[in-house]
Design a protein around this motif. Structure first.
Motif, PDB file in Angstrom:
ATOM      1  N   TYR A 188     -20.210  10.684 -28.913  1.00 51.23           N
ATOM      2  CA  TYR A 188     -19.105  10.026 -28.219  1.00 51.23           C
ATOM      3  C   TYR A 188     -18.109  11.058 -27.698  1.00 51.23           C
ATOM      4  CZ  TYR A 188     -20.726   5.492 -29.931  1.00 51.23           C
ATOM      5  OH  TYR A 188     -21.469   4.368 -30.174  1.00 51.23           O
ATOM      6  N   LYS A 189     -17.875  12.087 -28.476  1.00 47.80           N
ATOM      7  CA  LYS A 189     -16.966  13.142 -28.032  1.00 47.80           C
ATOM      8  C   LYS A 189     -17.523  13.863 -26.807  1.00 47.80           C
ATOM      9  CE  LYS A 189     -14.501  17.231 -29.704  1.00 47.80           C
ATOM     10  NZ  LYS A 189     -14.260  18.134 -30.862  1.00 47.80           N
ATOM     11  N   GLU A 190     -18.806  14.106 -26.808  1.00 52.93           N
ATOM     12  CA  GLU A 190     -19.438  14.746 -25.644  1.00 52.93           C
ATOM     13  C   GLU A 190     -19.304  13.869 -24.404  1.00 52.93           C
ATOM     14  OE1 GLU A 190     -23.859  16.390 -24.246  1.00 52.93           O
ATOM     15  OE2 GLU A 190     -23.454  15.918 -26.365  1.00 52.93           O
ATOM     16  N   ALA A 191     -19.497  12.550 -24.590  1.00 54.45           N
ATOM     17  CA  ALA A 191     -19.358  11.621 -23.472  1.00 54.45           C
ATOM     18  C   ALA A 191     -17.926  11.624 -22.943  1.00 54.45           C
ATOM     19  CB  ALA A 191     -19.761  10.214 -23.909  1.00 54.45           C
TER      20      ALA A 191
ATOM     21  N   ALA B 285     -16.628  12.788 -19.131  1.00 50.38           N
ATOM     22  CA  ALA B 285     -15.763  11.975 -18.277  1.00 50.38           C
ATOM     23  C   ALA B 285     -14.498  12.734 -17.921  1.00 50.38           C
ATOM     24  CB  ALA B 285     -15.431  10.658 -18.971  1.00 50.38           C
ATOM     25  N   ALA B 286     -13.924  13.452 -18.892  1.00 50.57           N
ATOM     26  CA  ALA B 286     -12.706  14.217 -18.639  1.00 50.57           C
ATOM     27  C   ALA B 286     -12.949  15.318 -17.604  1.00 50.57           C
ATOM     28  CB  ALA B 286     -12.204  14.829 -19.943  1.00 50.57           C
ATOM     29  N   SER B 287     -14.139  15.904 -17.628  1.00 52.00           N
ATOM     30  CA  SER B 287     -14.441  16.964 -16.653  1.00 52.00           C
ATOM     31  C   SER B 287     -14.452  16.424 -15.228  1.00 52.00           C
ATOM     32  CB  SER B 287     -15.789  17.626 -16.986  1.00 52.00           C
ATOM     33  OG  SER B 287     -16.880  16.750 -16.709  1.00 52.00           O
TER      34      SER B 287
ATOM     35  N   GLU C  96     -10.002  20.002 -24.988  1.00 51.68           N
ATOM     36  CA  GLU C  96     -10.039  19.708 -26.418  1.00 51.68           C
ATOM     37  C   GLU C  96      -8.725  20.067 -27.102  1.00 51.68           C
ATOM     38  OE1 GLU C  96     -13.465  20.686 -28.677  1.00 51.68           O
ATOM     39  OE2 GLU C  96     -14.818  20.626 -26.949  1.00 51.68           O
ATOM     40  N   ASP C  97      -7.866  20.786 -26.408  1.00 50.98           N
ATOM     41  CA  ASP C  97      -6.556  21.109 -26.968  1.00 50.98           C
ATOM     42  C   ASP C  97      -5.537  19.987 -26.786  1.00 50.98           C
ATOM     43  OD1 ASP C  97      -7.376  23.643 -27.806  1.00 50.98           O
ATOM     44  OD2 ASP C  97      -6.918  24.526 -25.845  1.00 50.98           O
ATOM     45  N   ASN C  98      -5.749  19.140 -25.795  1.00 55.46           N
ATOM     46  CA  ASN C  98      -4.738  18.107 -25.523  1.00 55.46           C
ATOM     47  C   ASN C  98      -5.288  16.688 -25.495  1.00 55.46           C
ATOM     48  OD1 ASN C  98      -5.999  17.799 -22.998  1.00 55.46           O
ATOM     49  ND2 ASN C  98      -4.565  19.152 -21.959  1.00 55.46           N
ATOM     50  N   LEU C  99      -6.550  16.509 -25.891  1.00 54.04           N
ATOM     51  CA  LEU C  99      -7.164  15.184 -25.865  1.00 54.04           C
ATOM     52  C   LEU C  99      -7.994  14.990 -27.121  1.00 54.04           C
ATOM     53  CD1 LEU C  99      -7.704  12.584 -24.177  1.00 54.04           C
ATOM     54  CD2 LEU C  99      -9.687  13.772 -23.210  1.00 54.04           C
ATOM     55  N   VAL C 100      -7.741  13.894 -27.831  1.00 52.16           N
ATOM     56  CA  VAL C 100      -8.478  13.612 -29.066  1.00 52.16           C
ATOM     57  C   VAL C 100      -9.153  12.245 -28.975  1.00 52.16           C
ATOM     58  CG1 VAL C 100      -7.049  15.067 -30.535  1.00 52.16           C
ATOM     59  CG2 VAL C 100      -6.376  12.683 -30.153  1.00 52.16           C
ATOM     60  N   LEU C 101     -10.262  12.129 -29.704  1.00 56.53           N
ATOM     61  CA  LEU C 101     -11.020  10.887 -29.760  1.00 56.53           C
ATOM     62  C   LEU C 101     -11.118  10.434 -31.204  1.00 56.53           C
ATOM     63  CD1 LEU C 101     -12.963   8.776 -28.373  1.00 56.53           C
ATOM     64  CD2 LEU C 101     -14.822  10.331 -29.021  1.00 56.53           C
ATOM     65  N   CYS C 102     -10.954   9.136 -31.413  1.00 52.40           N
ATOM     66  CA  CYS C 102     -11.127   8.568 -32.747  1.00 52.40           C
ATOM     67  C   CYS C 102     -11.991   7.322 -32.623  1.00 52.40           C
ATOM     68  CB  CYS C 102      -9.780   8.220 -33.358  1.00 52.40           C
ATOM     69  SG  CYS C 102      -9.875   7.655 -35.067  1.00 52.40           S
ATOM     70  N   CYS C 103     -13.022   7.210 -33.445  1.00 51.17           N
ATOM     71  CA  CYS C 103     -13.959   6.090 -33.390  1.00 51.17           C
ATOM     72  C   CYS C 103     -13.705   5.136 -34.561  1.00 51.17           C
ATOM     73  CB  CYS C 103     -15.400   6.596 -33.451  1.00 51.17           C
ATOM     74  SG  CYS C 103     -15.837   7.710 -32.083  1.00 51.17           S
ATOM     75  N   PHE C 104     -13.864   3.847 -34.296  1.00 47.87           N
ATOM     76  CA  PHE C 104     -13.673   2.863 -35.352  1.00 47.87           C
ATOM     77  C   PHE C 104     -14.687   1.738 -35.205  1.00 47.87           C
ATOM     78  CE2 PHE C 104     -11.490   0.747 -31.920  1.00 47.87           C
ATOM     79  CZ  PHE C 104     -11.584  -0.616 -32.203  1.00 47.87           C
TER      80      PHE C 104
ATOM     81  N   ALA D 226     -23.096  -2.250 -28.891  1.00 55.68           N
ATOM     82  CA  ALA D 226     -24.168  -1.566 -28.163  1.00 55.68           C
ATOM     83  C   ALA D 226     -23.792  -1.443 -26.685  1.00 55.68           C
ATOM     84  CB  ALA D 226     -25.471  -2.339 -28.316  1.00 55.68           C
ATOM     85  N   ARG D 227     -23.942  -0.246 -26.146  1.00 50.86           N
ATOM     86  CA  ARG D 227     -23.608  -0.014 -24.746  1.00 50.86           C
ATOM     87  C   ARG D 227     -24.629   0.919 -24.110  1.00 50.86           C
ATOM     88  NH1 ARG D 227     -18.756   1.630 -27.352  1.00 50.86           N
ATOM     89  NH2 ARG D 227     -17.099   0.050 -27.326  1.00 50.86           N
ATOM     90  N   TYR D 228     -24.874   0.692 -22.824  1.00 47.26           N
ATOM     91  CA  TYR D 228     -25.654   1.661 -22.068  1.00 47.26           C
ATOM     92  C   TYR D 228     -24.768   2.879 -21.797  1.00 47.26           C
ATOM     93  CZ  TYR D 228     -29.057  -2.032 -21.175  1.00 47.26           C
ATOM     94  OH  TYR D 228     -29.990  -3.032 -21.313  1.00 47.26           O
ATOM     95  N   PRO D 229     -25.347   4.061 -21.644  1.00 42.87           N
ATOM     96  CA  PRO D 229     -24.546   5.258 -21.361  1.00 42.87           C
ATOM     97  C   PRO D 229     -23.625   5.098 -20.145  1.00 42.87           C
ATOM     98  CG  PRO D 229     -26.777   5.885 -21.942  1.00 42.87           C
ATOM     99  CD  PRO D 229     -26.782   4.390 -21.824  1.00 42.87           C
ATOM    100  N   ALA D 230     -24.118   4.414 -19.105  1.00 41.95           N
ATOM    101  CA  ALA D 230     -23.288   4.231 -17.906  1.00 41.95           C
ATOM    102  C   ALA D 230     -22.076   3.364 -18.205  1.00 41.95           C
ATOM    103  CB  ALA D 230     -24.128   3.600 -16.786  1.00 41.95           C
ATOM    104  N   GLU D 231     -22.260   2.370 -19.062  1.00 42.96           N
ATOM    105  CA  GLU D 231     -21.138   1.512 -19.442  1.00 42.96           C
ATOM    106  C   GLU D 231     -20.103   2.294 -20.241  1.00 42.96           C
ATOM    107  OE1 GLU D 231     -20.280  -2.763 -21.722  1.00 42.96           O
ATOM    108  OE2 GLU D 231     -22.258  -1.806 -21.844  1.00 42.96           O
ATOM    109  N   LEU D 232     -20.555   3.109 -21.183  1.00 42.92           N
ATOM    110  CA  LEU D 232     -19.646   3.932 -21.972  1.00 42.92           C
ATOM    111  C   LEU D 232     -18.868   4.881 -21.073  1.00 42.92           C
ATOM    112  CD1 LEU D 232     -18.538   5.055 -24.648  1.00 42.92           C
ATOM    113  CD2 LEU D 232     -20.560   6.551 -24.731  1.00 42.92           C
ATOM    114  N   LYS D 233     -19.548   5.497 -20.130  1.00 42.99           N
ATOM    115  CA  LYS D 233     -18.888   6.417 -19.207  1.00 42.99           C
ATOM    116  C   LYS D 233     -17.766   5.710 -18.462  1.00 42.99           C
ATOM    117  CE  LYS D 233     -19.812   8.886 -14.890  1.00 42.99           C
ATOM    118  NZ  LYS D 233     -20.842   9.157 -13.850  1.00 42.99           N
ATOM    119  N   HIS D 234     -18.019   4.497 -17.990  1.00 50.36           N
ATOM    120  CA  HIS D 234     -17.002   3.781 -17.223  1.00 50.36           C
ATOM    121  C   HIS D 234     -15.810   3.412 -18.109  1.00 50.36           C
ATOM    122  CE1 HIS D 234     -15.755   1.606 -13.600  1.00 50.36           C
ATOM    123  NE2 HIS D 234     -15.167   0.770 -14.458  1.00 50.36           N
TER     124      HIS D 234
END
Length: 274
Positions: free
Chosen positions: A6-9, A13-15, A27-35, A90-98
């Motif tokens: 998820y972090k890679e995804a 997107a950030a790039s 990675e210095d100014n953006l964090v991800l947390c999963c729940f 459950a999500r397709y990669p394209a859905e997660l990206k969006h």
């Protein structure tokens, strides 16, 4: 997928933002947390205590608070920004990206829509002239912020297609019905988004070129919807995401008029049926 996936995804997107819009996500100014549903409150509290203590004032213990795929968090001053992502869906990669593009757009807008200031904190915290005005500005900003984020996500997502309005009639009707379900602001945001990202919307650079194309389709045969679309269409073409209080107030006035009109029509139909 695990948290690293998820972090890679997210940073992919950030790039896209960094390359296309000159953002500076890292990675210095953006964090991800999963729940997940089973640990949502615990994770939220830990996330906020570490990065966003002001968000602990949210009503996160109430039912329905976590009914989202993801949520953007904007740091104070030079603090980090973040995204809270639900991962038991459950999500397709394209859905997660969006989804990630949409949430990054919320952060990007908040950081850039008012010259680096936070519009919500300045104008939507019940400190304006009257309670009536507060409500109007809050409604206008709720409509705008979802519209702006989704428009940006659409433009940056190479999986999105421009579809003619004639193929969106049922979708527009569905979103219009949301005015009577408690999700009216989101419904109106999505109506505007579907029209702006349609084949007709993308091909029209001026309102004069676009208005006759839009007026053939409901709900834009209605003057209130047409005025609202003209307002946001012209603003986006001229100012992109930069906003001011007057613009948001105008959106709020038109939205509340549309919502009232829908409620009156619903009551009339109910009385006629009885």
């Amino acid at each position: 997928m695990n948290d690293n996936d998820y972090k890679e995804a997210l940073f992919y997107a950030a790039s896209i933002f960094n390359e296309r819009l000159g953002a500076e996500f890292s990675e210095d100014n953006l964090v991800l947390c999963c729940f997940q549903a089973e640990n949502q409150q615990e994770v939220f509290e830990q996330f906020c205590k570490q990065y966003f203590p002001d968000r602990l004032e949210d009503r996160y213990t109430e039912d329905g608070y976590f009914d989202f795929h993801a949520s953007a968090f904007v740091g104070k001053g030079g603090g980090v920004d973040g995204i809270l992502l639900r991962t038991d869906i459950a999500r397709y990669p394209a859905e997660l990206k969006h989804i990630l593009l949409h949430e990054l757009a919320h952060i990007f807008c908040t950081r850039n829509e008012l010259g680096g200031d936070n519009f919500y904190e300045r104008y939507c915290m019940d400190d304006t002239i009257s309670r009536e005005e507060d409500g109007t500005i809050n409604a206008g900003y709720a409509v705008w912020r979802e519209l702006a984020a989704e428009l940006i996500a659409f433009e940056l997502d190479d999986n999105c297609d421009m579809i003619p309005l004639r193929r969106k009639k049922d979708l527009l009707s569905y979103y219009e019905g949301e005015l009577l379900t408690g999700s009216g602001k989101m419904g109106v945001s999505m109506i505007l988004c579907e029209v702006m990202t349609s084949a007709e919307g993308e091909a029209s650079m001026t309102w004069d070129a676009a208005k006759s194309k839009f007026a053939r389709f409901k709900p834009f045969d209605d003057p209130l919807y047409r005025d609202l679309l003209e307002l946001v269409f012209t603003h986006i073409r001229e100012c992109f995401i930069v906003i001011d209080r007057e613009f948001i107030y105008e959106i709020g006035v038109l939205y509340l008029s549309i919502a009232a009109q829908a409620m009156i029509a619903s009551l009339k139909n109910r009385f006629q049926e009885e």
